[in-house]
Write a protein that holds these residues in place. Structure first.
Motif, PDB file in Angstrom:
ATOM      1  N   TYR A   1      -5.376  -8.453   8.281  1.00 55.78           N
ATOM      2  CA  TYR A   1      -5.397  -7.145   7.626  1.00 55.78           C
ATOM      3  C   TYR A   1      -4.396  -6.179   8.235  1.00 55.78           C
ATOM      4  CZ  TYR A   1      -9.710  -8.713   5.454  1.00 55.78           C
ATOM      5  OH  TYR A   1     -10.640  -9.402   4.733  1.00 55.78           O
TER       6      TYR A   1
ATOM      7  N   ALA B   1      -5.266   6.768   1.326  1.00 51.13           N
ATOM      8  CA  ALA B   1      -4.770   5.706   0.444  1.00 51.13           C
ATOM      9  C   ALA B   1      -4.540   6.234  -0.971  1.00 51.13           C
ATOM     10  CB  ALA B   1      -5.763   4.555   0.417  1.00 51.13           C
TER      11      ALA B   1
ATOM     12  N   VAL C   1      -3.054   0.411  -3.936  1.00 52.06           N
ATOM     13  CA  VAL C   1      -2.873  -0.923  -3.386  1.00 52.06           C
ATOM     14  C   VAL C   1      -2.423  -1.803  -4.545  1.00 52.06           C
ATOM     15  CG1 VAL C   1      -3.908  -2.905  -2.241  1.00 52.06           C
ATOM     16  CG2 VAL C   1      -4.702  -0.590  -1.694  1.00 52.06           C
TER      17      VAL C   1
ATOM     18  N   HIS D   1       0.838  -1.199   0.000  1.00 53.12           N
ATOM     19  CA  HIS D   1       0.000   0.000   0.000  1.00 53.12           C
ATOM     20  C   HIS D   1       0.868   1.242   0.000  1.00 53.12           C
ATOM     21  CE1 HIS D   1      -3.861  -1.907   1.758  1.00 53.12           C
ATOM     22  NE2 HIS D   1      -3.032  -2.897   1.514  1.00 53.12           N
TER      23      HIS D   1
ATOM     24  N   LEU E   1     -12.920  -2.415   4.891  1.00 50.59           N
ATOM     25  CA  LEU E   1     -13.799  -3.517   4.500  1.00 50.59           C
ATOM     26  C   LEU E   1     -12.996  -4.571   3.740  1.00 50.59           C
ATOM     27  CD1 LEU E   1     -16.630  -4.680   4.371  1.00 50.59           C
ATOM     28  CD2 LEU E   1     -17.034  -3.333   2.307  1.00 50.59           C
ATOM     29  N   SER E   2     -11.959  -4.117   3.066  1.00 53.87           N
ATOM     30  CA  SER E   2     -11.086  -5.054   2.350  1.00 53.87           C
ATOM     31  C   SER E   2      -9.648  -4.615   2.586  1.00 53.87           C
ATOM     32  CB  SER E   2     -11.445  -5.089   0.872  1.00 53.87           C
ATOM     33  OG  SER E   2     -11.327  -3.794   0.313  1.00 53.87           O
ATOM     34  N   ASN E   3      -8.915  -4.355   1.510  1.00 54.69           N
ATOM     35  CA  ASN E   3      -7.501  -4.018   1.663  1.00 54.69           C
ATOM     36  C   ASN E   3      -7.263  -2.609   2.175  1.00 54.69           C
ATOM     37  OD1 ASN E   3      -5.932  -6.231   1.077  1.00 54.69           O
ATOM     38  ND2 ASN E   3      -6.212  -5.992  -1.123  1.00 54.69           N
ATOM     39  N   THR E   4      -7.996  -1.639   1.665  1.00 53.92           N
ATOM     40  CA  THR E   4      -7.681  -0.238   1.952  1.00 53.92           C
ATOM     41  C   THR E   4      -8.196   0.174   3.317  1.00 53.92           C
ATOM     42  OG1 THR E   4      -7.756   0.287  -0.402  1.00 53.92           O
ATOM     43  CG2 THR E   4      -7.981   2.122   1.139  1.00 53.92           C
ATOM     44  N   GLN E   5      -7.309   0.808   4.096  1.00 59.40           N
ATOM     45  CA  GLN E   5      -7.703   1.315   5.403  1.00 59.40           C
ATOM     46  C   GLN E   5      -7.976   2.811   5.302  1.00 59.40           C
ATOM     47  OE1 GLN E   5      -5.020   0.153   8.553  1.00 59.40           O
ATOM     48  NE2 GLN E   5      -4.885  -1.951   7.795  1.00 59.40           N
TER      49      GLN E   5
ATOM     50  N   TYR F   1       0.360   5.375   0.934  1.00 61.28           N
ATOM     51  CA  TYR F   1      -0.525   6.374   1.511  1.00 61.28           C
ATOM     52  C   TYR F   1       0.145   7.744   1.399  1.00 61.28           C
ATOM     53  CZ  TYR F   1      -3.649   3.006   3.775  1.00 61.28           C
ATOM     54  OH  TYR F   1      -4.567   2.017   4.021  1.00 61.28           O
TER      55      TYR F   1
ATOM     56  N   LEU G   1       1.500  -5.769   3.410  1.00 57.07           N
ATOM     57  CA  LEU G   1       0.510  -6.641   4.023  1.00 57.07           C
ATOM     58  C   LEU G   1       0.955  -8.076   3.766  1.00 57.07           C
ATOM     59  CD1 LEU G   1      -2.219  -6.955   5.456  1.00 57.07           C
ATOM     60  CD2 LEU G   1      -3.287  -6.991   3.195  1.00 57.07           C
TER      61      LEU G   1
END
Lengths: 113, 111
Positions: free
Chosen positions: A99, A46, A49, A34, B96-100, A36, A93
């Motif tokens: 997560y 974000a 990804v 990821h 909910l999935s990968n992205t925070q 950011y 990740l």
């Protein structure tokens, strides 16, 4: 590499310059990487990804590449603008972490007019 | 959606006092994360929940720290008793999935 490492720690460029930063991460048990963007006094947002080796993502003047075999990602900014000034964080990740992201300490970019 | 909501935004307290930080995740998100950000250590994961259940609390510094998520729309991070070295910005994030998606953070100062 056990942790996520980012370089350089900080960068100062002139408006219009193109720049890039590096993120190194553990290549074993890799699931996703990821990026950011974190502006001062705001919360991280974000950017990208990426999961596949060779992946390349682009958003406006910002793009990122991913090499999962050697464990690195590059973030590029073309024609930097003062509003690009921020800290750019990358986070890996691992596949066995649920997560839970493992963040680097970021590259702090300052773009002056 | 209002995004992740954290309160208070700033907290100044004296050593030994109890501090409670609050977080409301984005509606529909099933994972919630508490991070601490300091100059020395960057952004550290303290604990995360999935479907209100704590999954990994290995980042919680010591027994003075505790976190709860009684329902899908609310979580607390409590420090008792607080110490000056706890001074930092505490972020909550949900996904909910990968992205925070991060909240605005709570800047805690312990005197």
């Amino acid at each position: 590499i056990l942790n996520v490492e980012q370089s350089p720690q900080s960068l100062h460029v002139q408006e219009g310059d193109s720049t890039n930063f590096t993120c190194s991460f553990p290549s074993s048990n890799f699931y996703a990487l990821h990026w950011y963007r974190w502006e001062t006094a705001k919360s991280p947002e974000a950017l990208f990804v990426m999961t596949l080796n060779g992946d390349e993502k682009k958003k406006g003047r910002i793009s990122a590449t991913l090499n999962t075999k050697e464990g690195y990602s590059y973030l590029y900014i073309k024609g930097s603008q003062p509003e690009d000034s921020a800290t750019y964080l990358c986070a890996s990740l691992p596949s066995n972490s649920g997560y839970a992201l493992n963040f680097g300490k970021g590259t702090s970019l300052l773009v002056t007019p | 959606d209002a995004g992740v909501i954290q309160s208070p935004r700033h907290e100044v307290t004296e050593m030994g006092q109890e501090v409670t930080l609050r977080c409301k995740p984005i509606s529909g998100h099933n994972s919630l994360f508490w991070y601490r950000q300091t100059m020395m250590r960057g952004l550290e994961l303290l604990i995360y929940f999935n479907n209100n259940v704590p999954i990994d609390d290995s980042g919680m510094p010591e027994d003075r720290f505790s976190a709860k998520m009684p329902n899908a729309s609310f979580s607390t991070l409590k420090i008792q008793p607080s110490e000056p070295r706890d001074s930092a910005v505490y972020f909550c994030a949900s996904s909910l999935s990968n992205t925070q998606y991060f909240g605005p953070g709570t800047r805690l100062t312990v005197l």
